[in-house]
Design a protein around this motif. Structure first.
Motif, PDB file in Angstrom:
ATOM      1  N   TYR A 350      36.501  38.007  46.527  1.00 51.92           N
ATOM      2  CA  TYR A 350      36.870  38.085  45.282  1.00 51.92           C
ATOM      3  C   TYR A 350      35.927  36.662  44.793  1.00 51.92           C
ATOM      4  CZ  TYR A 350      39.637  35.033  42.598  1.00 51.92           C
ATOM      5  OH  TYR A 350      40.513  34.441  41.121  1.00 51.92           O
ATOM      6  N   ASN A 351      35.799  36.021  45.608  1.00 51.45           N
ATOM      7  CA  ASN A 351      34.271  34.856  44.638  1.00 51.45           C
ATOM      8  C   ASN A 351      33.491  35.291  43.971  1.00 51.45           C
ATOM      9  OD1 ASN A 351      36.281  32.977  44.628  1.00 51.45           O
ATOM     10  ND2 ASN A 351      35.674  31.955  46.297  1.00 51.45           N
ATOM     11  N   THR A 352      32.541  36.589  45.030  1.00 55.17           N
ATOM     12  CA  THR A 352      31.820  37.102  45.114  1.00 55.17           C
ATOM     13  C   THR A 352      31.516  37.822  44.002  1.00 55.17           C
ATOM     14  OG1 THR A 352      30.538  36.935  47.275  1.00 55.17           O
ATOM     15  CG2 THR A 352      29.607  38.583  45.836  1.00 55.17           C
ATOM     16  N   VAL A 353      32.219  38.831  43.825  1.00 59.52           N
ATOM     17  CA  VAL A 353      32.965  39.589  42.429  1.00 59.52           C
ATOM     18  C   VAL A 353      33.214  37.969  41.284  1.00 59.52           C
ATOM     19  CG1 VAL A 353      32.817  41.448  43.857  1.00 59.52           C
ATOM     20  CG2 VAL A 353      34.580  40.554  42.673  1.00 59.52           C
ATOM     21  N   GLY A 354      33.687  37.883  41.427  1.00 57.76           N
ATOM     22  CA  GLY A 354      34.170  37.083  40.734  1.00 57.76           C
ATOM     23  C   GLY A 354      32.727  35.869  39.782  1.00 57.76           C
ATOM     24  N   SER A 355      31.542  35.655  40.691  1.00 56.22           N
ATOM     25  CA  SER A 355      30.599  34.970  40.359  1.00 56.22           C
ATOM     26  C   SER A 355      29.202  35.363  39.901  1.00 56.22           C
ATOM     27  CB  SER A 355      29.669  34.370  42.078  1.00 56.22           C
ATOM     28  OG  SER A 355      30.798  33.354  42.581  1.00 56.22           O
ATOM     29  N   LEU A 356      29.423  37.355  40.283  1.00 60.35           N
ATOM     30  CA  LEU A 356      28.399  37.805  39.715  1.00 60.35           C
ATOM     31  C   LEU A 356      28.808  37.906  38.011  1.00 60.35           C
ATOM     32  CD1 LEU A 356      26.336  40.505  39.923  1.00 60.35           C
ATOM     33  CD2 LEU A 356      28.126  41.940  40.485  1.00 60.35           C
ATOM     34  N   GLY A 357      30.264  38.056  37.722  1.00 60.28           N
ATOM     35  CA  GLY A 357      30.662  38.258  36.240  1.00 60.28           C
ATOM     36  C   GLY A 357      30.263  36.542  35.863  1.00 60.28           C
ATOM     37  N   ARG A 358      30.657  35.478  36.209  1.00 61.21           N
ATOM     38  CA  ARG A 358      30.043  34.715  35.539  1.00 61.21           C
ATOM     39  C   ARG A 358      28.723  34.346  35.290  1.00 61.21           C
ATOM     40  NH1 ARG A 358      34.984  32.862  38.857  1.00 61.21           N
ATOM     41  NH2 ARG A 358      34.015  32.452  40.138  1.00 61.21           N
ATOM     42  N   THR A 359      27.798  34.859  36.332  1.00 59.19           N
ATOM     43  CA  THR A 359      26.541  34.877  36.042  1.00 59.19           C
ATOM     44  C   THR A 359      26.148  36.208  34.868  1.00 59.19           C
ATOM     45  OG1 THR A 359      25.561  34.610  38.086  1.00 59.19           O
ATOM     46  CG2 THR A 359      24.430  35.473  37.807  1.00 59.19           C
ATOM     47  N   LEU A 360      26.539  36.905  34.726  1.00 52.99           N
ATOM     48  CA  LEU A 360      26.036  37.854  34.113  1.00 52.99           C
ATOM     49  C   LEU A 360      26.612  37.627  33.066  1.00 52.99           C
ATOM     50  CD1 LEU A 360      26.037  41.313  35.759  1.00 52.99           C
ATOM     51  CD2 LEU A 360      23.939  40.100  35.692  1.00 52.99           C
ATOM     52  N   GLY A 361      27.938  37.211  32.952  1.00 57.13           N
ATOM     53  CA  GLY A 361      28.274  37.299  30.947  1.00 57.13           C
ATOM     54  C   GLY A 361      28.256  36.217  30.192  1.00 57.13           C
ATOM     55  N   PRO A 362      27.158  34.912  30.596  1.00 56.40           N
ATOM     56  CA  PRO A 362      26.705  34.672  29.433  1.00 56.40           C
ATOM     57  C   PRO A 362      25.702  35.653  29.018  1.00 56.40           C
ATOM     58  CG  PRO A 362      27.659  32.854  31.341  1.00 56.40           C
ATOM     59  CD  PRO A 362      27.711  34.366  31.318  1.00 56.40           C
ATOM     60  N   LEU A 363      25.057  35.632  29.591  1.00 59.67           N
ATOM     61  CA  LEU A 363      23.508  36.615  29.203  1.00 59.67           C
ATOM     62  C   LEU A 363      24.256  37.264  27.767  1.00 59.67           C
ATOM     63  CD1 LEU A 363      22.038  36.945  32.867  1.00 59.67           C
ATOM     64  CD2 LEU A 363      21.440  35.428  31.153  1.00 59.67           C
ATOM     65  N   ILE A 364      25.442  38.771  29.216  1.00 57.52           N
ATOM     66  CA  ILE A 364      25.587  39.287  28.063  1.00 57.52           C
ATOM     67  C   ILE A 364      26.702  38.596  26.036  1.00 57.52           C
ATOM     68  CG2 ILE A 364      27.272  41.683  27.452  1.00 57.52           C
ATOM     69  CD1 ILE A 364      26.832  41.606  30.487  1.00 57.52           C
ATOM     70  N   ALA A 365      26.683  37.740  26.459  1.00 50.42           N
ATOM     71  CA  ALA A 365      28.216  37.042  25.658  1.00 50.42           C
ATOM     72  C   ALA A 365      26.678  36.848  24.850  1.00 50.42           C
ATOM     73  CB  ALA A 365      28.959  36.647  25.445  1.00 50.42           C
ATOM     74  N   GLY A 366      25.684  35.786  25.056  1.00 49.45           N
ATOM     75  CA  GLY A 366      24.695  35.415  24.474  1.00 49.45           C
ATOM     76  C   GLY A 366      24.521  36.283  23.611  1.00 49.45           C
ATOM     77  N   TRP A 367      23.055  37.320  24.171  1.00 50.19           N
ATOM     78  CA  TRP A 367      22.845  38.542  24.177  1.00 50.19           C
ATOM     79  C   TRP A 367      24.073  38.961  22.708  1.00 50.19           C
ATOM     80  CZ3 TRP A 367      23.756  43.748  23.672  1.00 50.19           C
ATOM     81  CH2 TRP A 367      22.873  44.711  22.769  1.00 50.19           C
ATOM     82  N   LEU A 368      24.698  39.837  23.001  1.00 47.95           N
ATOM     83  CA  LEU A 368      25.906  40.182  22.099  1.00 47.95           C
ATOM     84  C   LEU A 368      26.030  39.226  20.589  1.00 47.95           C
ATOM     85  CD1 LEU A 368      28.290  41.605  23.626  1.00 47.95           C
ATOM     86  CD2 LEU A 368      26.820  42.481  22.275  1.00 47.95           C
ATOM     87  N   PHE A 369      26.384  38.045  20.863  1.00 51.86           N
ATOM     88  CA  PHE A 369      26.580  36.899  19.549  1.00 51.86           C
ATOM     89  C   PHE A 369      25.621  36.948  18.801  1.00 51.86           C
ATOM     90  CE2 PHE A 369      26.708  32.612  18.059  1.00 51.86           C
ATOM     91  CZ  PHE A 369      28.115  32.337  18.015  1.00 51.86           C
ATOM     92  N   SER A 370      23.989  36.449  19.064  1.00 54.94           N
ATOM     93  CA  SER A 370      23.106  36.608  18.828  1.00 54.94           C
ATOM     94  C   SER A 370      23.608  38.251  17.947  1.00 54.94           C
ATOM     95  CB  SER A 370      21.711  37.148  19.656  1.00 54.94           C
ATOM     96  OG  SER A 370      21.285  38.298  20.210  1.00 54.94           O
ATOM     97  N   VAL A 371      23.821  38.578  17.860  1.00 55.08           N
ATOM     98  CA  VAL A 371      23.532  40.595  17.043  1.00 55.08           C
ATOM     99  C   VAL A 371      23.915  40.107  15.972  1.00 55.08           C
ATOM    100  CG1 VAL A 371      24.243  43.018  16.857  1.00 55.08           C
ATOM    101  CG2 VAL A 371      22.515  42.104  18.829  1.00 55.08           C
ATOM    102  N   HIS A 372      25.687  39.665  16.347  1.00 58.44           N
ATOM    103  CA  HIS A 372      27.271  39.436  15.555  1.00 58.44           C
ATOM    104  C   HIS A 372      27.883  38.118  16.222  1.00 58.44           C
ATOM    105  CE1 HIS A 372      30.629  39.841  13.116  1.00 58.44           C
ATOM    106  NE2 HIS A 372      29.596  40.185  12.413  1.00 58.44           N
ATOM    107  N   ALA A 373      28.267  37.590  15.113  1.00 63.04           N
ATOM    108  CA  ALA A 373      29.507  36.485  15.855  1.00 63.04           C
ATOM    109  C   ALA A 373      30.532  36.450  17.177  1.00 63.04           C
ATOM    110  CB  ALA A 373      29.580  34.856  15.685  1.00 63.04           C
ATOM    111  N   SER A 374      31.303  37.754  16.661  1.00 60.20           N
ATOM    112  CA  SER A 374      32.390  38.646  16.635  1.00 60.20           C
ATOM    113  C   SER A 374      32.197  39.415  17.703  1.00 60.20           C
ATOM    114  CB  SER A 374      33.100  39.326  15.528  1.00 60.20           C
ATOM    115  OG  SER A 374      33.670  38.414  14.516  1.00 60.20           O
TER     116      SER A 374
END
Length: 414
Positions: A350-374
Motif C-alpha cells: 500500500y505504501n509502495t503504490v502510494g509512493s509511486l503516485g506521490r512521485t509521479l503526481g507532482p511531475l504530471i501536475a507540474g506539466w499540466l499546470f504549465s499547459v493550463h492552470a486548471s
C-alpha cells in the motif's frame, strides 16, 4: 478491549502523531536548509522528492520484513533510523550529503507505517479496526497541521534546530516504543503455504518483490492497491500546485494558500475521527471508497472551475472529505481482506503504490499546470470519476460471482 491493548494502541497513536509531526516540521524548513547549503532549484526539489523515491523502493521490503521478523523490531528500527538521519541533516556540510541523508530518512520512515498498521491489526478485532485506523489517519493529519508552525518557530533559533529536534523526538519515541510496546509474535510463523511464498531461503529483496507481486495479482487486494495509487496521484496535484493556483489565477496571498492546506488536513482529520467508521460499517470498504472518490471528483472539477477564493475553499473541503474517507477505507479493507501473516506485506505494498503516485503526481501536475492552470484538477477529477466507474463495475461483478456460487452451493445441497 483490555487495558494492555488500549495502552499499546494509544502508544501507537502517539508514535504516528510524533512521526507525522516530524514530517510537518521538516518539509517547510527543508528548502531553507537546502538554500543555505547553496542548492540549485533542481537540487531543492530533489531534496523533497528523494524521500518519496526511497519510500517507493523500500516500503514493500519493510512490510515483508515485519512479516518475517515481527512488527515491533521493524517499527522501532524505522523510528530510530528516521530520527538519526533527520538529526544529522542539521550537520550536513553540502547538498550531496543532504540528499543522501534524505534518502536514508525516507528508507527508514517507510518502515513505520506498515509495521504500525499491521500491529494495530493484531491488537484489534474486525469490528474495532475501522475506528482505530480512522483515528490513526486523523492523528497523521493533526501532526501535519501542527508541524509547519512548530518548524517555523524552531527555525528562529537556527536553521538546523528543527531537524535536530525532530531527530531527538523520534529517537525518544523509539525508546518509548521499545519499553512499552508488546513484543507480540512473528506473524509469518503461522502462515500457510497458500497464503505466502516460501521465503526462508531468500533474501529480503526477493521476498519483498515476490510478496508485492502476489498481492498485485490477488483480485481481492489489487483493486485497493490501485485505489491507493489513484488517490495518491490525484492528491499530489493539490500538494504541488494549489499554492500557485491560489496566488496566481485566483490572485490571493500565500497566507490564504496556507489556510487552504490547513483546511485540507483539518477537515480530513475530523472526517476520519468522526464519520468514517460509521460509513464504513454501513457500506463496506469498496462503497466507502466510491463515496470518497465521488466527493473528490466533484471537488477537483469545482476547483478547476473556481474563479473566486470562496469556491476554491469549498472545493478543498470536498477534497478533504475524499481523503478522510478513501485513505482509511483502503487500509482497513487491506487489513480485513488479507491473512495475518501478510499484514506487513499488505501495508508495505500500500505504501509502495502510494509512493509511486506521490512521485509521479507532482511531475504530471507540474506539466499540466504549465499547459493550463486548471488542467491538473480536471485531470485528477476525471481520473477519480473513471475509478469510481471501475470500482462499481468490479463490485457488481463480485456480487454476481458470489450469488452464482451461493446458487451452486444450494443446488448441490438439494
Amino acid at each position: 478491549m483490555d487495558l494492555t491493548r488500549k495502552a499499546s494502541i494509544w502508544l501507537l497513536l502517539s508514535t504516528m502523531f510524533l512521526t507525522s509531526l516530524g514530517f510537518g516540521v521538516i518539509l517547510p524548513t527543508l528548502p531553507f536548509l537546502s538554500k543555505h547549503l547553496g542548492a540549485t532549484p533542481l537540487e531543492m526539489g530533489l531534496a523533497i522528492s528523494v524521500f518519496s523515491v526511497a519510500s517507493l523502493f523500500s516500503s514493500f521490503l519493510w512490510g515483508a520484513a515485519s512479516d518475517r521478523l515481527g512488527r515491533r523490531p521493524v517499527l522501532i528500527m524505522g523510528i530510530v533510523g528516521y530520527g538519526l538521519s533527520s538529526a544529522l541533516l542539521a550537520l550536513a556540510p553540502n547538498i550531496t550529503i543532504l540528499l543522501i541523508l534524505r534518502f536514508l530518512a525516507g528508507m527508514m520512515a517507510s518502515a513505520v507505517s506498515p509495521s504500525s498498521m499491521a500491529l494495530v491489526t493484531e491488537l484489534t478485532s474486525a469490528e474495532e479496526r475501522p475506528r482505530i485506523l480512522g483515528y490513526m489517519g486523523s492523528i497523521n493529519g493533526i501532526g501535519f497541521i501542527f508541524g509547519p508552525p512548530v518548524g517555523a518557530f524552531l527555525s528562529i533559533f537556527g536553521i538546523g534546530v528543527p531537524f535536530a529536534s525532530v531527530g531527538l523526538l523520534s529517537i525518544l519515541n523509539g525508546l518509548l516504543a521499545m519499553r512499552f510496546l508488546p513484543r507480540g509474535s512473528k506473524p509469518a510463523e503461522g502462515a500457510s503455504e497458500a497464503n505466502r511464498p516460501e521465503v526462508n531461503k531468500e533474501n529480503a529483496w526477493v521476498a519483498g518483490v515476490k510478496r508485492l507481486g502476489l498481492l498485485l495479482k490477488n483480485r481481492m487486494i489489487a483493486p485497493l492497491l490501485f485505489g491507493s495509487f489513484v488517490i495518491a496521484l490525484a492528491d499530489a496535484s493539490i500538494s504541488s500546485t494549489l499554492s500557485y493556483y491560489i496566488t496566481g489565477p485566483l490572485q490571493s496571498t500565500q497566507t490564504m494558500a496556507g489556510w487552504a492546506f490547513m483546511m485540507n488536513a483539518g477537515v480530513s482529520a475530523i472526517a476520519q475521527a468522526t464519520v468514517f467508521a460509521r460509513i464504513f460499517t454501513r457500506y463496506g470498504d469498496m462503497m466507502t471508497i466510491v463515496i470518497g472518490f465521488s466527493f473528490g471528483a466533484v471537488g477537483f472539477f469545482l476547483l478547476g472551475l473556481s474563479h473566486l477564493l470562496v469556491w476554491a475553499f469549498g472545493a478543498v473541503a470536498l477534497l478533504s472529505l475524499c481523503r478522510g474517507l478513501a485513505f482509511p477505507s483502503i487500509t482497513t479493507g487491506i487489513s480485513l481482506r488479507i491473512s495475518s501473516a501478510l499484514q506487513g506485506s499488505g501495508f508495505g505494498s500500500y505504501n509502495t503504490v502510494g509512493s509511486l503516485g506521490r512521485t509521479l503526481g507532482p511531475l504530471i501536475a507540474g506539466w499540466l499546470f504549465s499547459v493550463h492552470a486548471s488542467s491538473p484538477f480536471f485531470f485528477s477529477g476525471g481520473l477519480l470519476l473513471l475509478t469510481v466507474g471501475a470500482f462499481l463495475l468490479w463490485t457488481h461483478r463480485e456480487r454476481k460471482t458470489s450469488a452464482h456460487q451461493q446458487s451452486n452451493t444450494v443446488q448441490k445441497t438439494v
